[in-house]
Design an enzyme around this catalytic site. Structure first.
Site, PDB file in Angstrom:
ATOM      1  N   HIS A  72      45.037  10.860 -10.243  1.00  0.00           N
ATOM      2  CA  HIS A  72      44.590   9.959 -11.302  1.00  0.00           C
ATOM      3  C   HIS A  72      45.655   9.868 -12.395  1.00  0.00           C
ATOM      4  O   HIS A  72      46.015   8.778 -12.843  1.00  0.00           O
ATOM      5  CB  HIS A  72      43.277  10.463 -11.926  1.00  0.00           C
ATOM      6  N   GLU A 121       0.811  -1.553 -18.552  1.00  0.00           N
ATOM      7  CA  GLU A 121       1.363  -2.723 -17.864  1.00  0.00           C
ATOM      8  C   GLU A 121       1.100  -3.988 -18.702  1.00  0.00           C
ATOM      9  O   GLU A 121       2.004  -4.775 -18.947  1.00  0.00           O
ATOM     10  CB  GLU A 121       0.686  -2.832 -16.499  1.00  0.00           C
ATOM     11  N   HIS A 122      -0.151  -4.165 -19.134  1.00  0.00           N
ATOM     12  CA  HIS A 122      -0.541  -5.317 -19.957  1.00  0.00           C
ATOM     13  C   HIS A 122      -1.101  -4.827 -21.286  1.00  0.00           C
ATOM     14  O   HIS A 122      -1.899  -3.892 -21.312  1.00  0.00           O
ATOM     15  CB  HIS A 122      -1.655  -6.129 -19.280  1.00  0.00           C
ATOM     16  N   GLN A 155      -8.872  -6.719 -15.224  1.00  0.00           N
ATOM     17  CA  GLN A 155      -8.098  -5.657 -14.589  1.00  0.00           C
ATOM     18  C   GLN A 155      -8.956  -4.855 -13.644  1.00  0.00           C
ATOM     19  O   GLN A 155      -8.567  -4.550 -12.521  1.00  0.00           O
ATOM     20  CB  GLN A 155      -7.515  -4.678 -15.634  1.00  0.00           C
ATOM     21  N   HIS A 157      -9.430  -5.626  -9.942  1.00  0.00           N
ATOM     22  CA  HIS A 157      -8.340  -5.455  -8.967  1.00  0.00           C
ATOM     23  C   HIS A 157      -8.624  -4.312  -8.003  1.00  0.00           C
ATOM     24  O   HIS A 157      -8.209  -4.348  -6.847  1.00  0.00           O
ATOM     25  CB  HIS A 157      -7.019  -5.187  -9.683  1.00  0.00           C
ATOM     26  N   SER A 166      -3.263  -1.436 -11.372  1.00  0.00           N
ATOM     27  CA  SER A 166      -3.110  -2.323 -12.521  1.00  0.00           C
ATOM     28  C   SER A 166      -3.752  -1.716 -13.777  1.00  0.00           C
ATOM     29  O   SER A 166      -4.652  -0.896 -13.696  1.00  0.00           O
ATOM     30  CB  SER A 166      -3.778  -3.665 -12.197  1.00  0.00           C
ATOM     31  N   ASN A 173       0.836  -1.211   0.000  1.00  0.00           N
ATOM     32  CA  ASN A 173       0.000   0.000   0.000  1.00  0.00           C
ATOM     33  C   ASN A 173       0.871   1.263   0.000  1.00  0.00           C
ATOM     34  O   ASN A 173       2.087   1.196  -0.186  1.00  0.00           O
ATOM     35  CB  ASN A 173      -0.957  -0.026   1.200  1.00  0.00           C
ATOM     36  N   ASP A 179      -1.042 -13.576 -15.397  1.00  0.00           N
ATOM     37  CA  ASP A 179      -1.107 -13.368 -13.948  1.00  0.00           C
ATOM     38  C   ASP A 179      -0.744 -14.623 -13.172  1.00  0.00           C
ATOM     39  O   ASP A 179      -0.309 -14.533 -12.017  1.00  0.00           O
ATOM     40  CB  ASP A 179      -2.523 -12.932 -13.545  1.00  0.00           C
TER      41      ASP A 179
END
Lengths: 430, 430
Positions: free
Chosen positions: A422, A329-330, A261, A264, A239, A216, A363
């Site tokens: 260096h 996302e998908h 989706q 969710h 999602s 969360n 999934d």
């Protein structure tokens, strides 16, 4: 049911799409302040803070941090007690997730440059990772498999899982999945206090090198705060799914894909893009018809109304362009020749190719990870994978002869940068 | 000169090493608050805020954001005006950095599962990245090459560089390096306002997908704040070197190698681990002798006193174990059979193998990137590389027959998770 209808031909299309997408997950200042206090408390008081915070936030009655541990036998029992059909499904899913993950392993390399020096890269696994699993209603065994199996394939020594047990309740399927995935240690701990314990360690909780898994707003803010001290996977947002359709799929299938989706949460985003206006109408009708069958119909209706959209486009090229803007996302390519679209897809977490590949396969059991970039992060980040549990070390090995030309180049640039040590260190090898 | 002397045989060794390493870079609350305000201001007022903030923090007298842009011709002129020897050195460095980067490119893959379904991964470059280059005294042309070249090799469309010009001053070598590396656009902008502009975009500054490059505490805090909206590379801490020596190297070389980190700043960490107590003494003597030759001797002395250490260990195995605890940014293996130690090194950003490979080669021209994980981040993260400018999309393509068994598995787990739309969407394909 109510759903946004957009058309790329409309003058206000860009503005309306932007408005629909404008929801970067940002923690409120109070959440950040509360999380900072929790982290400071866990760092200072260790176990004592964990017991207090867990009793307060998860309504527990712990007297010592030792009670946070879920012994290996408890997980084994949860596995043994599982419905055999579910056990079989989880086993098959785990096997497929593992098989896919094996393909993702990073490989080192070495080569010899023109001067005879050897250059390369060595790949090693992380020592210990922490896996955050949300508790309560969103405790998903599939998330345990998706997070733990790639870590195991990478060769991580020890996987430590934390999962809150609000009121002492723990999902036995989550424990069974932890057993199946080979998680080493489990603690009933959640929220920012769990992230703080994994990042800094307490007397009971070992510190880890990286923390993965969704959570969360408090968990997200805590992960952001400890980033640098440990690695984190990403800040998970709501999602999302985009379906590109040529209008020839069963509209009932597409409606249910969008719902998968939407269910969710009310902030999920479900978008259908099609070249066929009549098909959009048919999907809308199918949504009306099918929503009633769902136990989570209430969530689905709010989500589709607030964040759902049916978008009419001129052609499939434009569909890809709109999808790239969303960077979902998908992404489902429910079209006749889906492979022809692939080179046009620049940003998507996972691409589901063809009409027989619903997002839900991804999934659970297709094999690729279901932890994917959200909130347009597919523009710059990756699915969770084996590579997130490995890291690279550069290798440089010079011969005395091969060192000389490098000494000259390095010396000259170091001079220009005013870094004389260096330059001298390089020239010592000339 | 003063330097900590540790011995693993001492009872307080662990505590002393921990004390030496305890310096995770953490931004103060005031820095975070100031940065949050700057970001909010840039998001709200765009260019107007950039002009105001840049005039204030960089002592400029801009009247419009258009003046922030450094035209392509200016960079070309800076390149043309460069000392030919330096130009040649930069060109050779760039060629070597590019050649190494080519080896890092991620490759996609595809395979067919036992059911006839295709699974795989598609790799694509990021569209646009932002490159932060510190201004003023720490404006290093080598950083421009190290950040921009891998992005170019990855196939990034557009590279936008920001570099502050305090008082209007700009390092011409940095501009020349931007020309050489093929940077597309350059703006004289720095601090949190530069990061905010790159993350959110203004009328003049395009928004990017990822921001890379080091910066001060304000830049680091700003990167942490915008992480999620855009990708970031890492939060850079002070530079570090560990040298493992068997005592057979020239102590003067090792002394200068330690100095090459120490001269970066007073908080740099330079640690020598050796099995040979007399060699530690010789290096200490060589440090005394060589420090006087350095323009930055003052910085070096403070750094070595505060963060330097000579550590005596029982054997080379123990040396590797101590190094793994430190997880250094740079690790030199100055021993006779350095390859034998490689499998024992679990955490290091870059490994310099053998006596003829000083860390300074890696800073400029060996080929591997000089942007490396600091502050023990080598436990979980990578050198900057081509892979940081590419991302993966999972690919799943089921046949009608291959979909059926997946529908059964997914349906069963979705049932257990109480996600009926997932279950139904899967079973639609059964």
């Amino acid at each position: 049911m109510q759903v946004h209808r957009l058309d790329t031909r409309d003058a206000d299309f860009d503005a309306r799409l932007d408005a629909l997408l404008d929801r970067a997950p940002e923690a409120g200042a109070e959440v950040v302040r509360a999380v900072d206090q929790i982290i400071a408390d866990v760092r200072q008081r260790g176990d004592a803070a964990l017991v207090e915070l867990t009793n307060r936030f998860d309504r527990r009655t712990l007297t010592s941090a030792a009670e946070l541990s879920v012994p290996r036998e408890t997980r084994q029992h949860a596995w043994d007690a599982l419905d055999p059909a579910l056990r079989d499904a989880l086993e098959q899913a785990a096997t497929r997730i593992r098989a896919y993950a094996e393909h993702q392993k990073l490989q080192g390399f070495e080569f010899t440059d023109g001067l005879g020096n050897r250059l390369g890269q060595q790949v090693t696994p992380l020592d210990r990772v922490g896996l955050y699993v949300p508790g309560g209603k969103a405790a998903y065994p599939s998330s345990v498999l998706m997070n733990a199996i790639p870590a195991r394939v990478a060769g991580v020594d020890e996987i430590v899982m934390v999962v809150p047990a609000p009121g002492g309740e723990l999902n036995p399927v989550v424990l069974a999945a932890a057993h199946l995935a080979g998680v080493d240690r489990v603690f009933t701990l959640g929220g920012a206090q769990a992230v703080a314990a994994l990042a800094y360690g307490t007397q009971t909780i070992p510190s880890v090198d990286k923390i993965v898994g969704p959570g969360n707003a408090f968990v997200a803010a805590a992960k952001r705060a400890v980033f640098g001290k440990v690695g984190i996977d990403s800040i998970a947002g709501p999602s999302e799914i985009v379906v590109i359709s040529d209008g020839a799929s069963d509209p009932r299938w597409i409606a249910m894909d969008l719902f998968s989706q939407a269910e969710h949460g009310e902030d999920s985003e479900s978008i259908l893009i099609s070249t066929d206006a009549a098909f959009l109408d048919r999907v809308a009708a199918a949504m009306d018809e099918r929503v009633a069958t769902l136990p989570r119909a209430g969530i689905v209706e709010v989500s589709i109304r607030e964040r759902g959209a049916l978008i009419l486009v001129r052609d499939l090229d434009e569909a890809c362009a709109v999808s790239n803007r969303i960077a979902p996302e998908h992404l489902e390519l429910a079209v006749d020749a889906p492979r022809a679209l692939l080179p046009k897809i620049r940003h998507a977490g996972a691409i589901f190719i063809g009409r027989h590949t619903p997002e839900a396969f991804g999934d659970y059991c297709a094999g690729p990870n279901h932890v994917l970039p959200t909130s347009r992060a597919a523009r710059f980040s990756n699915p969770l994978g084996v590579y997130e549990f490995q890291k690279r070390s550069s290798l440089i090995e010079c011969t005395p002869e091969g060192a000389r030309p490098l000494a000259a180049i390095a010396g000259r640039i170091a001079d220009a940068e005013g870094l004389q040590a260096h330059a001298q260190s390089a020239r010592d090898r000339a």
